[in-house]
Design a protein around this motif. Structure first.
Motif, PDB file in Angstrom:
ATOM      1  N   VAL A 118      63.845  61.595  70.067  1.00  0.00           N
ATOM      2  CA  VAL A 118      63.699  62.634  69.045  1.00  0.00           C
ATOM      3  C   VAL A 118      62.849  63.779  69.581  1.00  0.00           C
ATOM      4  CG1 VAL A 118      62.720  63.185  66.782  1.00  0.00           C
ATOM      5  CG2 VAL A 118      64.031  61.076  67.093  1.00  0.00           C
ATOM      6  N   LYS A 119      61.767  63.427  70.286  1.00  0.00           N
ATOM      7  CA  LYS A 119      60.905  64.451  70.878  1.00  0.00           C
ATOM      8  C   LYS A 119      61.676  65.285  71.898  1.00  0.00           C
ATOM      9  CE  LYS A 119      56.467  65.115  73.207  1.00  0.00           C
ATOM     10  NZ  LYS A 119      55.262  64.441  73.780  1.00  0.00           N
ATOM     11  N   ALA A 120      62.512  64.608  72.692  1.00  0.00           N
ATOM     12  CA  ALA A 120      63.321  65.316  73.692  1.00  0.00           C
ATOM     13  C   ALA A 120      64.300  66.270  73.014  1.00  0.00           C
ATOM     14  CB  ALA A 120      64.069  64.310  74.563  1.00  0.00           C
ATOM     15  N   GLN A 121      64.892  65.824  71.904  1.00  0.00           N
ATOM     16  CA  GLN A 121      65.812  66.686  71.152  1.00  0.00           C
ATOM     17  C   GLN A 121      65.090  67.918  70.626  1.00  0.00           C
ATOM     18  OE1 GLN A 121      67.771  64.476  68.050  1.00  0.00           O
ATOM     19  NE2 GLN A 121      69.308  63.613  69.417  1.00  0.00           N
ATOM     20  N   ASN A 122      63.879  67.722  70.089  1.00  0.00           N
ATOM     21  CA  ASN A 122      63.115  68.841  69.550  1.00  0.00           C
ATOM     22  C   ASN A 122      62.717  69.824  70.649  1.00  0.00           C
ATOM     23  OD1 ASN A 122      63.192  68.032  66.865  1.00  0.00           O
ATOM     24  ND2 ASN A 122      61.351  66.779  67.045  1.00  0.00           N
ATOM     25  N   THR A 123      62.382  69.275  71.818  1.00  0.00           N
ATOM     26  CA  THR A 123      62.025  70.132  72.945  1.00  0.00           C
ATOM     27  C   THR A 123      63.232  70.956  73.392  1.00  0.00           C
ATOM     28  OG1 THR A 123      60.347  68.558  73.708  1.00  0.00           O
ATOM     29  CG2 THR A 123      61.149  70.164  75.315  1.00  0.00           C
ATOM     30  N   LYS A 124      64.381  70.301  73.440  1.00  0.00           N
ATOM     31  CA  LYS A 124      65.609  71.002  73.824  1.00  0.00           C
ATOM     32  C   LYS A 124      65.955  72.076  72.797  1.00  0.00           C
ATOM     33  CE  LYS A 124      70.474  70.304  75.044  1.00  0.00           C
ATOM     34  NZ  LYS A 124      71.576  69.315  75.188  1.00  0.00           N
ATOM     35  N   ALA A 125      65.765  71.762  71.508  1.00  0.00           N
ATOM     36  CA  ALA A 125      66.058  72.730  70.448  1.00  0.00           C
ATOM     37  C   ALA A 125      65.156  73.953  70.576  1.00  0.00           C
ATOM     38  CB  ALA A 125      65.884  72.081  69.077  1.00  0.00           C
ATOM     39  N   MET A 126      63.899  73.734  70.938  1.00  0.00           N
ATOM     40  CA  MET A 126      62.976  74.846  71.141  1.00  0.00           C
ATOM     41  C   MET A 126      63.427  75.711  72.316  1.00  0.00           C
ATOM     42  SD  MET A 126      60.309  76.771  70.691  1.00  0.00           S
ATOM     43  CE  MET A 126      59.055  76.065  69.605  1.00  0.00           C
ATOM     44  N   THR A 127      63.820  75.067  73.422  1.00  0.00           N
ATOM     45  CA  THR A 127      64.267  75.799  74.607  1.00  0.00           C
ATOM     46  C   THR A 127      65.520  76.623  74.307  1.00  0.00           C
ATOM     47  OG1 THR A 127      63.373  74.087  76.067  1.00  0.00           O
ATOM     48  CG2 THR A 127      65.010  75.571  77.007  1.00  0.00           C
ATOM     49  N   THR A 128      66.475  76.015  73.604  1.00  0.00           N
ATOM     50  CA  THR A 128      67.699  76.737  73.227  1.00  0.00           C
ATOM     51  C   THR A 128      67.366  77.909  72.325  1.00  0.00           C
ATOM     52  OG1 THR A 128      69.017  74.715  73.397  1.00  0.00           O
ATOM     53  CG2 THR A 128      69.955  76.526  72.116  1.00  0.00           C
ATOM     54  N   SER A 129      66.422  77.689  71.395  1.00  0.00           N
ATOM     55  CA  SER A 129      65.998  78.746  70.485  1.00  0.00           C
ATOM     56  C   SER A 129      65.393  79.912  71.259  1.00  0.00           C
ATOM     57  CB  SER A 129      64.976  78.188  69.493  1.00  0.00           C
ATOM     58  OG  SER A 129      64.452  79.198  68.672  1.00  0.00           O
ATOM     59  N   GLN A 130      64.601  79.604  72.268  1.00  0.00           N
ATOM     60  CA  GLN A 130      63.971  80.645  73.082  1.00  0.00           C
ATOM     61  C   GLN A 130      65.016  81.438  73.868  1.00  0.00           C
ATOM     62  OE1 GLN A 130      61.249  78.242  75.324  1.00  0.00           O
ATOM     63  NE2 GLN A 130      59.675  78.274  73.748  1.00  0.00           N
TER      64      GLN A 130
END
Length: 378
Positions: A118-130
């Motif tokens: 879940v943490k990895a998904q959230n990190t990826k979502a942040m990177t995609t958002s950026q």
């Protein structure tokens, strides 16, 4: 009358023992994990600020300009995870506090995913958002950008699903009423055309399929209504798209450690745009907000907006940019003196910042006005 000292001592001993047991139980309850996660107000960060002398969001490789506008991205803090929920005592306390919210652990951490996943998904979502925020900001500022729009999802029930293939890359589009194709090199270019196209309009899509270029004609489909009954203007192709090979001039770096998820996308976009354009977009105002950002600039819903409003208020923001889809969740949580503006696109979010700077918000839509309008329509 005599006093039985033995009985008195026994009673005192039992009272002390009961007190000790109660204290131990309280300590145990305070550490035993519950099956809930407690959400609270997280930090609010000015995307135009510096962290230890370094810009939170830095743009290089192109001309940039200083700004006096404070644009706060807002966050939510969570206590507990998929391995162990928040302590029972904390979860119980949260039930009686308006500034805390209790969520079942499995809502935030599904059984099929570990806490690490879940943490990895959230990190990826942040990177995609950026990445999305950077491209949208550059395009909004008038810089040339490009990407490949690859079709990855089809539905045979839609006209496009009978003709297009997964893997097709969109290169151009032409309406039946037009003679020439519009070249497509960004999501925004495609959506700006479709946003003005009525449903069931015949369009011809030029796609690259393997080593050849093909042209397929079909009718567009309508947007579905959102939860508030609002229908996005224009029409859809009825396909799922994956964005690849994203290119824009310059470089963007972020210093945002320990924060995940896509909800800062809108504020990142505004901050980057502010750096790319002369002057201070919002004057000297402190404006907070939240919202995901899509490749075409659409602003999407987020979670925990009630906590984000509080975080914004604690940093002195009196204007808040909110996704229109979250407006109903702001009712009863509006900090005193704060104006909450409903937006559905980065253009509308930009209009909020500029309107606040000019002192003229007459053309903006508040969440309250949006909700009142929905009630009247019903």
């Amino acid at each position: 009358m005599g006093i039985n000292k033995f009985n008195t001592k026994n009673q005192m001993h039992r009272v002390r023992l009961a007190g000790l047991v109660f204290t131990v139980l309280l300590l145990v309850v305070s550490v035993i994990p519950s099956s809930f996660v407690v959400q609270a107000t997280g930090p609010a960060l000015d995307v135009n600020s510096k962290v230890e002398g370094k810009p939170l969001v830095s743009v290089s490789g192109v001309s940039t300009y200083p700004t006096d506008t404070h644009l706060f991205m807002t966050t939510v803090s969570a206590f507990g995870n998929g391995d162990a929920g928040a302590p029972v005592a904390q979860a119980v306390t949260a039930l009686f506090r308006k500034d805390l919210q209790v969520m079942p652990v499995r809502v935030m951490f599904p059984d099929n995913l570990t806490t690490k996943e879940v943490k990895a998904q959230n990190t990826k979502a942040m990177t995609t958002s950026q990445d999305t925020a950077a491209l949208v900001a550059f395009e909004l500022a008038g810089y040339p950008v490009s990407m490949n729009l690859k079709i990855v999802g089809l539905n045979r029930a839609y006209p496009s699903g009978k003709l297009l293939k997964s893997g097709d890359i969109i290169k151009g589009i032409k309406l039946a009423s037009e003679q020439q194709f519009h070249d497509i090199s960004s999501f925004k270019q495609l959506s700006s055309i479709l946003d003005k196209t009525e449903p069931k309009t015949n369009v011809t899509l030029r796609v690259q399929r393997g080593g050849e270029v093909r042209e397929e004609s079909f009718e567009t489909i309508p947007y579905p209504a959102d939860q508030q009954g609002w229908v996005h203007p224009g029409s859809l192709l009825g396909v799922g798209l994956e964005v690849t090979d994203v290119k824009y001039p310059g470089n963007v770096k972020y210093i945002v450690d320990g924060i995940g998820g896509p909800s800062a996308g809108t504020m990142f976009t505004l901050g980057i745009f502010d750096q790319l354009t002369e002057g201070s977009m919002g004057g000297k105002a402190s404006i907070a907000g939240t919202g995901t950002i899509a490749w075409d600039g659409d602003v999407g819903a987020i979670g925990g907006i009630e906590h984000k409003l509080q975080g914004a208020s604690e940093h002195g923001a009196t204007n808040f940019i909110a996704p229109a889809a979250n407006c109903s969740e702001t009712v009863g949580y509006e900090p005193k003196g704060m104006k909450i503006w409903a937006v559905r696109s980065i253009d509308e979010a930009k209009a909020v910042v500029e309107g606040v700077a000019k002192g003229d918000t007459s053309k903006l839509t508040s969440c309250r006005a949006l909700l009142d309008g929905i009630k009247k329509d019903k």
